[in-house]
Design an enzyme around this catalytic site. Structure first.
Site, PDB file in Angstrom:
ATOM      1  N   GLU A  14       9.355  -3.820  10.746  1.00 15.90           N
ATOM      2  CA  GLU A  14       9.658  -2.485  10.222  1.00 15.90           C
ATOM      3  C   GLU A  14      10.112  -1.522  11.311  1.00 15.90           C
ATOM      4  OE1 GLU A  14       7.874   1.088   7.395  1.00 15.90           O
ATOM      5  OE2 GLU A  14       6.762  -0.792   7.608  1.00 15.90           O
ATOM      6  N   ASP A  62       0.819  -1.203   0.000  1.00 16.20           N
ATOM      7  CA  ASP A  62       0.000   0.000   0.000  1.00 16.20           C
ATOM      8  C   ASP A  62       0.858   1.260   0.000  1.00 16.20           C
ATOM      9  OD1 ASP A  62       0.905  -0.117   2.603  1.00 16.20           O
ATOM     10  OD2 ASP A  62      -1.069  -0.129   3.535  1.00 16.20           O
ATOM     11  N   SER A  63       2.183   1.104   0.071  1.00 15.54           N
ATOM     12  CA  SER A  63       3.100   2.226  -0.145  1.00 15.54           C
ATOM     13  C   SER A  63       2.921   2.801  -1.547  1.00 15.54           C
ATOM     14  CB  SER A  63       4.551   1.765   0.044  1.00 15.54           C
ATOM     15  OG  SER A  63       4.851   0.680  -0.818  1.00 15.54           O
ATOM     16  N   ASP A  66      -0.794  -6.199  -0.122  1.00 12.25           N
ATOM     17  CA  ASP A  66      -1.265  -5.585   1.108  1.00 12.25           C
ATOM     18  C   ASP A  66      -2.779  -5.408   1.076  1.00 12.25           C
ATOM     19  OD1 ASP A  66       0.976  -5.202   2.672  1.00 12.25           O
ATOM     20  OD2 ASP A  66       1.379  -3.174   1.947  1.00 12.25           O
ATOM     21  N   GLU A  92      -1.345  -5.691   8.707  1.00  9.01           N
ATOM     22  CA  GLU A  92      -0.543  -5.037   9.727  1.00  9.01           C
ATOM     23  C   GLU A  92      -1.097  -5.314  11.120  1.00  9.01           C
ATOM     24  OE1 GLU A  92       0.963  -1.151   7.119  1.00  9.01           O
ATOM     25  OE2 GLU A  92      -0.051  -0.855   9.041  1.00  9.01           O
ATOM     26  N   LYS A 134      -1.032  -9.441   2.950  1.00 10.33           N
ATOM     27  CA  LYS A 134      -0.302  -8.984   4.128  1.00 10.33           C
ATOM     28  C   LYS A 134      -1.197  -8.067   4.953  1.00 10.33           C
ATOM     29  CE  LYS A 134       3.201  -5.970   3.945  1.00 10.33           C
ATOM     30  NZ  LYS A 134       2.756  -4.899   4.880  1.00 10.33           N
TER      31      LYS A 134
END
Length: 255
Positions: A181, A44-45, A82, A114, A112
Site C-alpha cells: 500500500e 477494516d476500511s 482483516d 498488517e 489479513k
C-alpha cells in the site's frame, strides 16, 4: 470454479492480473462476486462506512458480523477478512484466538494482518503452522495512522530496504499474498519480482500482480478519496438525486 489460494499463485506465474475489491454486506458481495472479482476483502476500511474516523475503533465482533453477511453473497471469489487493530498485536495466543474466530464463524478462507516487523513475522508463522492462511500487508499500514500518518512509505533508501525485507520475511513465514500500500511503483515492482507469491497493490503502481480498491471509493460513495484511488462512477450523487426526486414526488402527492 471457486478461486483458491493455489489458483492465485498460479495467476502470478501466468502473469494474469488479480482483481480485488472490498465488501461490507451481502448485496455488495453478491454484485462483486457475480462480476468476476477474484478476491473479496472484508477490510477494516469498513470502519469508515460505519461512521468511524479511521480503522482503529472497529471491533472483531463488528468485523465478524459483516463478514458473515459477505460470506452469504460470495460463491466464487476467495474471501479474506482483516483482523482489526489490537486483536492480534498483543500475543500469538491473541492472534490465534482472533483468527480462529474469524475462520470458524464467518467461513472466510483467510485473514489479513498488517506489518512485517519480526514479532509480526513470528505471529504469521505460528498462524500458518496452525492451518490459518494469512495475507500480509506492508508499506502504508492504516492501523498505524497515529504513528506514521497516511503519507507514502518507502521514500528513503533505508525505508525501501525495510519494506523489501519485510515482504521477503513474510513470504518465508508463509503468507500466500501481500498487499503493498502507497509505496513507490519501482519498489513495488522490485518486491513483485523478488517474491514468489502474489503482490496486491493499492497506490503502488501498475506492476503488482493484482490491484485492490476500497469499493466505496471506486463507486464514488466515500466523502474523502485517498490520492491513489480512482472513482469509476459517482453513486453518491446518483443516490442523492434519486432520493431527492422520490422525496419531491411524495411531498407533491405524486407517489
Amino acid at each position: 470454479m471457486s478461486i483458491t489460494i493455489q489458483k492465485l499463485i498460479q495467476y502470478k506465474q501466468q502473469q494474469r492480473p488479480i482483481v480485488v475489491l472490498t465488501a461490507w454486506d451481502y448485496l455488495i458481495a453478491q454484485l462483486l462476486d457475480d462480476s468476476g472479482v477474484d478476491l473479496i476483502l472484508v477490510g477494516d476500511s469498513m470502519a469508515v462506512a460505519l461512521g468511524y474516523q479511521n480503522t482503529l475503533p472497529i471491533s472483531l465482533s463488528e468485523m465478524i458480523y459483516h463478514a458473515k453477511a459477505v460470506r452469504r453473497g460470495v460463491k466464487q471469489a476467495l474471501m479474506v477478512v482483516d483482523l482489526p487493530f489490537m486483536t492480534y498485536q498483543e500475543s500469538v495466543a491473541q492472534a490465534m484466538h482472533s483468527a480462529g474466530r474469524v475462520l470458524k464463524e464467518t467461513g472466510a478462507t483467510a485473514v489479513k494482518l498488517e506489518g512485517g516487523y519480526p514479532e509480526m513475522v513470528d505471529t504469521v508463522a505460528r498462524l500458518v503452522r496452525a492451518g490459518i492462511p494469512v495475507m500480509g500487508h506492508v508499506g502504508l499500514t492504516p492501523q498505524s495512522v497515529n504513528q506514521i500518518g497516511l503519507r507514502q512509505q518507502g521514500k528513503t533508501q533505508e525505508a525501501r530496504n525495510e519494506i523489501l525485507q519485510e515482504a521477503i520475511a513474510l513470504e518465508q513465514a508463509g503468507v500466500f499474498s501481500i498487499v503493498l500500500e502507497h509505496i513507490p511503483a519501482d519498489l513495488a515492482l522490485e518486491i513483485t519480482q523478488k517474491i514468489n507469491i502474489p503482490t496486491i497493490g493499492i497506490g503502488a503502481g501498475s506492476d503488482c500482480d493484482g490491484q485492490v480498491l476500497v469499493t466505496s471509493d471506486l463507486l464514488g460513495l466515500s466523502e474523502k478519496q485517498p490520492p491513489f484511488a480512482k472513482v469509476y462512477t459517482n453513486l453518491r450523487q446518483t443516490i442523492t438525486q434519486a432520493v431527492g426526486e422520490f422525496s419531491q414526488e411524495v411531498r407533491e402527492g405524486k407517489f
